[in-house]
Every structure is written in C-alpha cells, then in structure tokens.
Write a protein that holds these residues in place. Structure first.
Motif, mmCIF file in Angstrom:
data_model
loop_
_atom_site.group_PDB
_atom_site.id
_atom_site.type_symbol
_atom_site.label_atom_id
_atom_site.label_comp_id
_atom_site.label_asym_id
_atom_site.label_seq_id
_atom_site.Cartn_x
_atom_site.Cartn_y
_atom_site.Cartn_z
ATOM 1 N N THR A 6 0.853 -1.182 0.000
ATOM 2 C CA THR A 6 0.000 0.000 0.000
ATOM 3 C C THR A 6 0.888 1.230 0.000
ATOM 4 O O THR A 6 1.728 1.382 0.890
ATOM 5 N N PRO A 7 0.767 2.125 -0.975
ATOM 6 C CA PRO A 7 1.637 3.308 -1.032
ATOM 7 C C PRO A 7 1.532 4.151 0.228
ATOM 8 O O PRO A 7 0.455 4.312 0.808
ATOM 9 N N ASP A 8 2.676 4.678 0.675
ATOM 10 C CA ASP A 8 2.727 5.566 1.841
ATOM 11 C C ASP A 8 2.493 6.998 1.360
ATOM 12 O O ASP A 8 3.335 7.589 0.687
ATOM 13 N N THR A 9 1.333 7.548 1.684
ATOM 14 C CA THR A 9 0.962 8.879 1.192
ATOM 15 C C THR A 9 1.237 9.984 2.207
ATOM 16 O O THR A 9 0.812 11.113 1.998
ATOM 17 N N ARG A 10 1.948 9.673 3.286
ATOM 18 C CA ARG A 10 2.251 10.714 4.270
ATOM 19 C C ARG A 10 3.248 11.722 3.685
ATOM 20 O O ARG A 10 4.078 11.387 2.838
ATOM 21 N N THR A 11 3.154 12.973 4.177
ATOM 22 C CA THR A 11 4.085 13.995 3.742
ATOM 23 C C THR A 11 5.420 13.825 4.461
ATOM 24 O O THR A 11 5.531 13.075 5.446
ATOM 25 N N ASP A 12 6.450 14.527 3.982
ATOM 26 C CA ASP A 12 7.763 14.457 4.631
ATOM 27 C C ASP A 12 7.698 14.982 6.056
ATOM 28 O O ASP A 12 8.445 14.527 6.935
ATOM 29 N N ILE A 13 6.812 15.938 6.317
ATOM 30 C CA ILE A 13 6.645 16.451 7.683
ATOM 31 C C ILE A 13 6.054 15.365 8.569
ATOM 32 O O ILE A 13 6.496 15.157 9.706
ATOM 33 N N GLN A 14 5.030 14.652 8.070
ATOM 34 C CA GLN A 14 4.413 13.583 8.853
ATOM 35 C C GLN A 14 5.372 12.432 9.091
ATOM 36 O O GLN A 14 5.291 11.754 10.112
ATOM 37 N N LYS A 15 6.283 12.199 8.150
ATOM 38 C CA LYS A 15 7.268 11.124 8.315
ATOM 39 C C LYS A 15 8.430 11.549 9.204
ATOM 40 O O LYS A 15 9.273 10.723 9.550
ATOM 41 N N GLY A 16 8.516 12.830 9.570
ATOM 42 C CA GLY A 16 9.610 13.309 10.405
ATOM 43 C C GLY A 16 10.881 13.634 9.649
ATOM 44 O O GLY A 16 11.909 13.910 10.261
ATOM 45 N N ARG A 17 10.813 13.630 8.316
ATOM 46 C CA ARG A 17 12.006 13.945 7.538
ATOM 47 C C ARG A 17 12.256 15.446 7.473
ATOM 48 O O ARG A 17 13.395 15.881 7.320
ATOM 49 N N VAL A 18 11.196 16.233 7.556
ATOM 50 C CA VAL A 18 11.302 17.696 7.474
ATOM 51 C C VAL A 18 10.606 18.288 8.688
ATOM 52 O O VAL A 18 9.499 17.873 9.056
ATOM 53 N N GLN A 19 11.258 19.253 9.330
ATOM 54 C CA GLN A 19 10.654 19.924 10.473
ATOM 55 C C GLN A 19 9.526 20.831 10.005
ATOM 56 O O GLN A 19 9.658 21.536 9.002
ATOM 57 N N PRO A 20 8.384 20.818 10.694
ATOM 58 C CA PRO A 20 7.288 21.701 10.287
ATOM 59 C C PRO A 20 7.675 23.161 10.488
ATOM 60 O O PRO A 20 8.522 23.486 11.323
ATOM 61 N N PRO A 21 7.105 24.060 9.716
ATOM 62 C CA PRO A 21 7.432 25.483 9.881
ATOM 63 C C PRO A 21 7.013 25.984 11.259
ATOM 64 O O PRO A 21 6.002 25.551 11.820
ATOM 65 N N VAL A 22 7.805 26.905 11.798
ATOM 66 C CA VAL A 22 7.534 27.443 13.124
ATOM 67 C C VAL A 22 6.395 28.456 13.040
ATOM 68 O O VAL A 22 6.397 29.335 12.172
ATOM 69 N N GLU A 23 5.428 28.319 13.929
ATOM 70 C CA GLU A 23 4.320 29.261 14.010
ATOM 71 C C GLU A 23 4.410 29.996 15.338
ATOM 72 O O GLU A 23 4.417 29.379 16.403
ATOM 73 N N ILE A 24 4.487 31.330 15.265
ATOM 74 C CA ILE A 24 4.602 32.136 16.474
ATOM 75 C C ILE A 24 3.325 31.996 17.301
ATOM 76 O O ILE A 24 2.210 32.047 16.776
ATOM 77 N N THR A 25 3.492 31.797 18.599
ATOM 78 C CA THR A 25 2.352 31.622 19.495
ATOM 79 C C THR A 25 1.621 32.950 19.686
ATOM 80 O O THR A 25 2.243 33.971 20.002
ATOM 81 N N PRO A 26 0.306 32.976 19.489
ATOM 82 C CA PRO A 26 -0.459 34.213 19.728
ATOM 83 C C PRO A 26 -0.322 34.660 21.180
ATOM 84 O O PRO A 26 -0.291 33.842 22.105
ATOM 85 N N ALA A 27 -0.235 35.972 21.385
ATOM 86 C CA ALA A 27 -0.064 36.528 22.735
ATOM 87 C C ALA A 27 -0.445 38.004 22.713
ATOM 88 O O ALA A 27 -0.629 38.605 21.646
ATOM 89 N N SER A 28 -0.534 38.593 23.905
ATOM 90 C CA SER A 28 -0.741 40.039 24.040
ATOM 91 C C SER A 28 0.625 40.705 24.113
ATOM 92 O O SER A 28 1.449 40.349 24.960
#
Length: 349
Positions: free
Chosen positions: A131-153
């Motif tokens: 069965t083909p593996d359709t996960r993305t490189d981020i889901q496989k842990g090969r690429v770090q997901p982009p950093v998202e700044i935490t909302p704050a005041s």
C-alpha cells in the motif's frame, strides 16, 4: 556426384519446420501486438494475449486472471470481480471518502494494488503487493514543520492607538473636560515598577545549539511587578551581531502544577522594551519519555535593543488552572509560582 545419406533428410526437414513455426506472423511472440510479457513465480518469462474488450467495456476475465501475478506466499491474487470494478460515475452513495482513500494509498476499490518483484534466496522471482505511503515528509519526520509564532498580548511603549473610525459622538478631549484622568497603559504601569533595580548576579547565560534549563524555585529572587509579586529568572539574550533576531521555544514542565510564564524584554539599562502576556501556549501531555509541559514559540529582537529577558508569572495566572480531557474525565492541573523551564533557539534553514 556425392550423395548425402538418406537418414539426414528427415532431420533437416524437421529443423526447417521448427524454424518456420517460430517465425509465424513474421515476428517473435514478444514483439507481436496484442501480447504482453510477464514473469511467473518460477522466474519463467510468459506471453499472454491482451484480453479483448466486451460490449460492456470489461475485458475477458479468463485471460486477465491468467496473467495475474502472485504474491510472496506463492498464492495467486484472485481477479477483480466485476462488481468491484471502479465506478465511472460517482453519486452521493458511492462517492469515496477522501481520508480513507488517502489511508489506502489512493487505490480505489476494484483496482489492483501496486507490487514489486524480487528474487528470493533460491533464485526464484517473487511478487509482493504493498500500500503506497501517502504521508508527507513532515508527517514522516524527515522535514521539520514550519515554526508558528504563538499568539499573545504584546505591550510596547507609546500611546494606545485611536481607532480610525471613532464611534459617533467621540470627543478626544472629553476626559480632560470632565476632569477624569485617563488610565495609564499596561506598559507604562509595568515599566513604573520594573526593572532597573533587578540584580544581574544570578542571571542565566544563553546557550546556543541545545535546550538549556532555567529553574524558578522558592529560592529564586522575587520582585513586585505591576501584575503581582513573583519569583523570576533573568536571562541574557544572544549577541545582536550573531543573532539580530530569532525565534526560540519555551517549555514549562509540570512539577506539582504548571508555571504559566509571562515575559519582559529589557534593554541594556534593564528598562522594559516589550512585555508579552496571555500566551496561548499548547499543552503536551505526559509520555513515556517526557513530563507534561506547556509550549510556546516566541520571537526576540536583539538588534532592536532587547538585551535581557525576565520570566515571571502574574497573580491572575496563579488563580487559574489548566483543564484536560482524559479517558477518565476532566483533569485539572493547578497553576503554581515555581517551575522548570526549557529554552531553545530555533535555527531555520
């Protein structure tokens, strides 16, 4: 005249007949139209006619099943029943579920799974379905997901912004006419009690390349902030020439409760430049390799004059709690004034 022995004539004739039979149609079987080549489980090359289409568009099932490859167990995969042939038109009843289709490797019902051939230890060629593996490189842990700044005041110096379109009847001089003093901004209140008298004796130096620990305990120094009295930690930020601006990860680990941090960024004279409160920190539950913790991604700007960072907690945060949904029902974690923190500078590629 020399005559050939009579017993050689039948042999020569038989050889000519065999050669003529191999060239029927003017070309070998492997080169004829209407045939395809495949390898059986014994490694033998086979030739099978391509099944003709019937009036309903389906191919001859007998010819198709004869060419079906075998799996690694040596058992032939059965031919696809006509009822499972892919639909040419989809309706609300038979429309495939996108998530389930992705989990199936985008192989629709009735379609043959992809396969690969390999040779076993005895030299036999085998066929294995997958069965083909359709996960993305981020889901496989090969690429770090982009950093998202935490909302704050974010609180900074300067007057509070006036709305571009004030409400009807708005008068900017109304407060002065009535003799009512305008309430000072949060930043000016905070700066009035922080932080030029803080001691730098127990400061923490920034460690690049890994996460380092900052511990706020009962033995830590305390200060009367505008948000309430709190123990604090003073951290020296990296040099502006090396890191003019950067993003760092802050983790607050659960230890008899959760320490909910607020941050004050100071200049060289320990005067506030920016105050960060009400961070929408994500919560990671306890696992086999880590305690539970709160997590936030925060930017810092040494090139804009930020040299120090004060980590503290507010009185209103101490009055709250973090509530989790577990298999046994809601679970509450109290907020406490001490905690163990982890800081790590994020270097993006």
């Amino acid at each position: 005249m020399t005559r050939r022995p009579w017993y050689r004539i039948p042999i020569v004739a038989a050889a000519i007949a065999v050669l003529a039979g191999c060239q029927v149609g003017g070309a070998p079987v492997s080169e004829r139209e209407g045939y395809f080549t495949w390898v059986d489980e014994q490694g033998q090359v086979r030739y099978s006619p391509i099944p003709e289409k019937t009036s309903d568009g389906a191919r001859d099932s007998e010819a198709g099943s004869a060419a079906a490859p075998e799996d690694s167990s040596g058992q032939e995969e059965p031919a696809t029943p006509p009822a499972l042939q892919p639909e040419e038109e989809y309706t609300l009843e038979n429309y495939p579920d996108a998530e389930q289709l992705a989990r199936d490797g985008y192989v629709r019902p009735g379609e043959r799974r992809p396969y690969f051939t390999w040779r076993d230890a005895e030299g036999n060629i085998r066929v294995s379905y997958y069965t083909p593996d359709t996960r993305t490189d981020i889901q496989k842990g090969r690429v770090q997901p982009p950093v998202e700044i935490t909302p704050a005041s974010i609180h900074q110096p300067g007057a509070a912004p006036v709305p571009e379109t004030p409400v009807e009847g708005y008068d900017p001089d109304a407060m002065a006419i009535l003799g009512v003093e305008e309430e000072a901004s949060f930043f000016s209140q905070f700066a009035g009690s922080c932080c030029q008298n803080l001691s730098t004796r127990d400061r923490h130096s920034w460690i690049s390349g890994r996460e380092f620990e900052v511990d706020i305990s009962d033995a830590s120094e305390r200060h009367d902030f505008a948000t309430g009295t709190s123990p604090f930690a003073l951290v020296a930020l990296p040099d502006a020439r090396q890191y003019p601006d950067f993003v760092f990860r802050l983790r607050s680990f659960a230890r008899d409760g959760l320490f909910v941090p607020s941050l004050a960024f100071l200049d060289e004279e320990l005067r506030p430049v920016r105050v960060v409160t009400d961070m929408a920190m994500g919560f990671e539950p306890e696992s086999w390799h880590s305690r539970a913790y709160l997590q936030a991604w925060i930017p810092a700007f040494p090139a804009r004059g930020e040299r120090w960072m004060v980590i503290f907690t507010r009185a209103q945060d101490l009055d709250g709690q973090t509530v989790l949904e577990t298999g046994q029902g809601p679970q509450s974690i109290p907020h406490v004034s001490t905690g163990e923190l982890g800081l790590e500078l994020v270097v993006e590629d």
